[in-house]
Design a protein around this motif. Structure first.
Motif, mmCIF file in Angstrom:
data_model
loop_
_atom_site.group_PDB
_atom_site.id
_atom_site.type_symbol
_atom_site.label_atom_id
_atom_site.label_comp_id
_atom_site.label_asym_id
_atom_site.label_seq_id
_atom_site.Cartn_x
_atom_site.Cartn_y
_atom_site.Cartn_z
ATOM 1 N N PHE A 2 50.967 59.083 70.489
ATOM 2 C CA PHE A 2 50.428 59.944 69.434
ATOM 3 C C PHE A 2 48.887 60.148 69.709
ATOM 4 N N LYS A 3 48.576 59.461 71.155
ATOM 5 C CA LYS A 3 47.342 59.742 71.790
ATOM 6 C C LYS A 3 46.916 61.024 72.098
ATOM 7 N N GLY B 91 42.504 49.476 67.518
ATOM 8 C CA GLY B 91 41.233 49.412 66.882
ATOM 9 C C GLY B 91 41.310 49.875 65.354
ATOM 10 N N GLY B 92 42.293 50.486 64.868
ATOM 11 C CA GLY B 92 42.129 50.471 63.375
ATOM 12 C C GLY B 92 41.952 51.852 62.952
HETATM 13 C C1 LIG Z 1 51.178 52.874 70.768
HETATM 14 C C2 LIG Z 1 49.931 52.989 70.091
HETATM 15 N N1 LIG Z 1 50.294 52.945 68.721
HETATM 16 C C3 LIG Z 1 48.967 52.536 67.869
HETATM 17 C C4 LIG Z 1 47.857 52.397 68.540
HETATM 18 C C5 LIG Z 1 46.671 52.016 67.522
HETATM 19 O O1 LIG Z 1 45.681 53.006 67.555
HETATM 20 P P1 LIG Z 1 44.162 52.674 66.785
HETATM 21 O O2 LIG Z 1 43.428 52.079 67.834
HETATM 22 O O3 LIG Z 1 43.785 53.951 66.131
HETATM 23 O O4 LIG Z 1 44.548 51.751 65.777
HETATM 24 C C6 LIG Z 1 47.704 52.505 69.869
HETATM 25 C C7 LIG Z 1 46.383 52.596 70.414
HETATM 26 O O5 LIG Z 1 45.910 52.218 71.640
HETATM 27 C C8 LIG Z 1 48.855 52.970 70.544
HETATM 28 O O6 LIG Z 1 48.625 52.919 72.035
#
Ligand SMILES: Cc1ncc(COP(=O)(O)O)c(C=O)c1O
Ligand SMILES: [Zn+2]
Lengths: 418, 93
Positions: free
Chosen positions: A109-110, A238-239
């Motif tokens: 999703f990044k 990171g949420g």
């Molecule tokens: C595969 C995957 N899912 C979820 C996340 C969580 O993202 P967030 O930092 O926005 O909570 C990440 C963050 O690196 C990730 O790599």
């Protein structure tokens, strides 16, 4: 035409110009993008969106760039899979997998957050892209920067999965492995961002970057026929993603594309790094940092989550909850998802499905309500987590007799031709 | 008792550029009141209107976050050191 009004402090409400700023100079709170929803209402309808190309920019009025996107034009609109085999295995009525394991171009999703961040960074005149990453962001910044003709500097903990390292190096940017945890990488990067003035997507460009995650939520609602799920389970590092999915649902409601938001939002973390889940379970607003994360879900190993407070608040106020899972449970759920739905998610997906199963078993998620499980990354990138955990292939010589013996040893009868 | 307090870059305008100042008090709250006397405007930057520490400001007592001790009531001893550290690093450095 831009509907982005300003940057606004989430804590004290002070407004700032739409520049590369991320901290309120008055109260040190994080800045967030504010939009002119009344104007958006005048131009954006469900029908307008439905006629557009199947990528995340079909919601561009709700994204923080001034012009047209110049990075990641093909990102998003990944499948929402109605997972009936999984539903049967779990004993639930209606469960969906939002599958960003196949997001373009780097299979997580990044790519959503990076295409927004770099499109905005270019509008602001930046030539060099950078990030602090647990792996997936590294892949995405390196790839999208390469495609956009930008130089890139990617900073990662040096002990990441080999595939995530190779899948960053191949794009030709500079990759720096830091001997330390992600939180140490991040602290260093804050200093580098201040000194070198590059576009660190998740530091000085963070208010724009974070908005990209909203498209994950918009797509779910649209793919459900402009309806919101009753429950959603989201992995947290990171949420940021979890808070932005909830923001997306609220925005769609403000625009009248869906009804009132009643979705219960559930967060998922690995047992070896659960600062947010611990706070939710203990009923405290304080997020106690985890100094030494220890989990195979390296992409989620952030001990001091920037949006920890807000994500705990979303879970609490939406009527959701949080859950965490051991490494064993992560692997078990990665296998279950693969065996029931043919989806190979990375360790983070095992965290999310594993947590969803516990939430269903404990009754926090009702078996007869709709459930969306967010798969945010691809299993091919975290293969070493499965080393020794799945059976190796059986090796034989190229002789029919040896195969016949194999079938016999398996004990199952198959019809054969005479 | 006199305590050393480290000041982060964005607040140094208020301390005439000093990155470390001294203040007296028996607990963290008293130190903040004393700092406010010497450097008017500083309290408002780190505390809400009702006196609570702002959510994105951390104060460390010898490397430990006072939120996990007794917050503003955390008592101080001789040779203790306080650091005021914004939770989100950055801004224009
Ligand atoms: C595969 C995957 N899912 C979820 C996340 C969580 O993202 P967030 O930092 O926005 O909570 C990440 C963050 O690196 C990730 O790599
Ligand atoms: Zn503020």
């Amino acid at each position: 035409m831009s509907y982005m009004k300003a940057l606004k402090c989430r804590e004290c409400g002070k407004e700032y110009p739409k520049e590369a700023l991320h901290v309120c100079e008055l109260c040190f709170g994080p800045l967030e993008v504010a939009y002119e929803y009344e104007k958006i209402k005048g131009v954006l309808t469900r029908e307008v969106i439905e006629k557009r190309a199947p990528n995340m920019w079909r919601y561009k009025e709700l994204l923080p760039i001034d012009g047209e996107p110049t990075v990641g034009a093909q990102v998003g609109y990944t499948p929402l899979v109605k997972a009936d085999n999984l539903a049967k295995a779990l004993g639930v009525k209606e469960i969906y997998i939002k599958n960003d394991a196949v997001n373009y171009p780097t299979l997580s999703f990044k790519d959503r957050v990076v295409s927004v961040a770099l499109s905005r960074a270019r509008e602001l005149g930046f030539k060099i892209a950078a990030c602090a990453s647990t792996g997936n962001l590294a892949n995405s910044v390196a790839a999208n920067a390469a495609a956009a003709g930008m130089e890139s500097f990617v900073f990662i903990p040096s002990d990441l999965e080999q595939t995530k390292i190779v899948g960053t190096l191949v794009y030709g940017g500079t990759v720096v492995g830091i001997k330390g945890t992600y939180d140490e990488v991040n602290r260093l990067c804050s200093e580098i961002a201040g000194k070198y003035g590059w576009a660190f997507v998740n530091i000085n460009i963070r208010p724009y970057y974070a908005e990209g995650s909203k498209t994950f939520g918009y797509e779910i609602a649209e793919q459900l026929g402009w309806k919101l799920p009753q429950n959603i389970v989201v992995p947290m590092a990171g949420g940021s993603l979890i808070t932005k999915i909830h923001k997306a649902f609220k925005e769609l409601s403000i625009l009248g594309f869906v009804g009132p938001v009643t979705t219960k939002v559930f967060g998922a973390q690995a047992a070896g790094c659960s600062p947010i889940i611990n706070a939710v379970k203990e009923g405290t607003e304080l997020i106690r940092p985890v100094n030494k994360p220890n989990t195979i879900a390296k992409s989620l190993a952030i001990g001091n989550p920037a949006d920890g407070y807000y994500s705990a608040k979303v879970m609490r106020e939406s009527g959701g909850w949080g859950e965490n899972v051991t490494d064993e449970e992560i692997i078990d759920s990665m296998k279950l998802l693969a065996e029931t739905e043919g989806i190979f998610a990375e360790t983070a997906g095992g965290v999310t499905l594993g947590s969803a199963r516990k939430l269903i078993d404990s009754g926090r998620i009702s078996r007869d309500e709709s459930i969306v499980v967010c798969v945010t990354g691809n299993g091919l990138k975290t293969q070493e987590a499965l080393a020794g955990k799945i059976n190796p292939p059986t090796i034989i010589n190229a002789r029919l007799q040896e195969f016949d013996d194999l079938v016999k040893a398996g004990g199952k009868e198959y019809a054969v031709r005479a | 008792m006199s305590i050393k307090v480290r000041i982060p870059t964005p607040l140094r305008k208020l301390t005439n550029g000093s990155d470390e100042v001294s203040a007296t008090g028996r607990n963290v709250g008293e130190i903040i009141e004393d700092l406010e006397k010497a450097y008017p405007g500083l309290k408002e930057r780190i505390c809400e209107g009702d006196g609570k520490l702002r959510r994105f400001v951390n104060i460390y007592l010898n490397d430990e976050d006072i939120r996990f001790k007794n917050n503003l009531e955390t008592e101080l001893k001789e040779n203790d050191e306080l650091s005021i550290i914004p939770a989100i690093a950055g801004g224009a450095a």
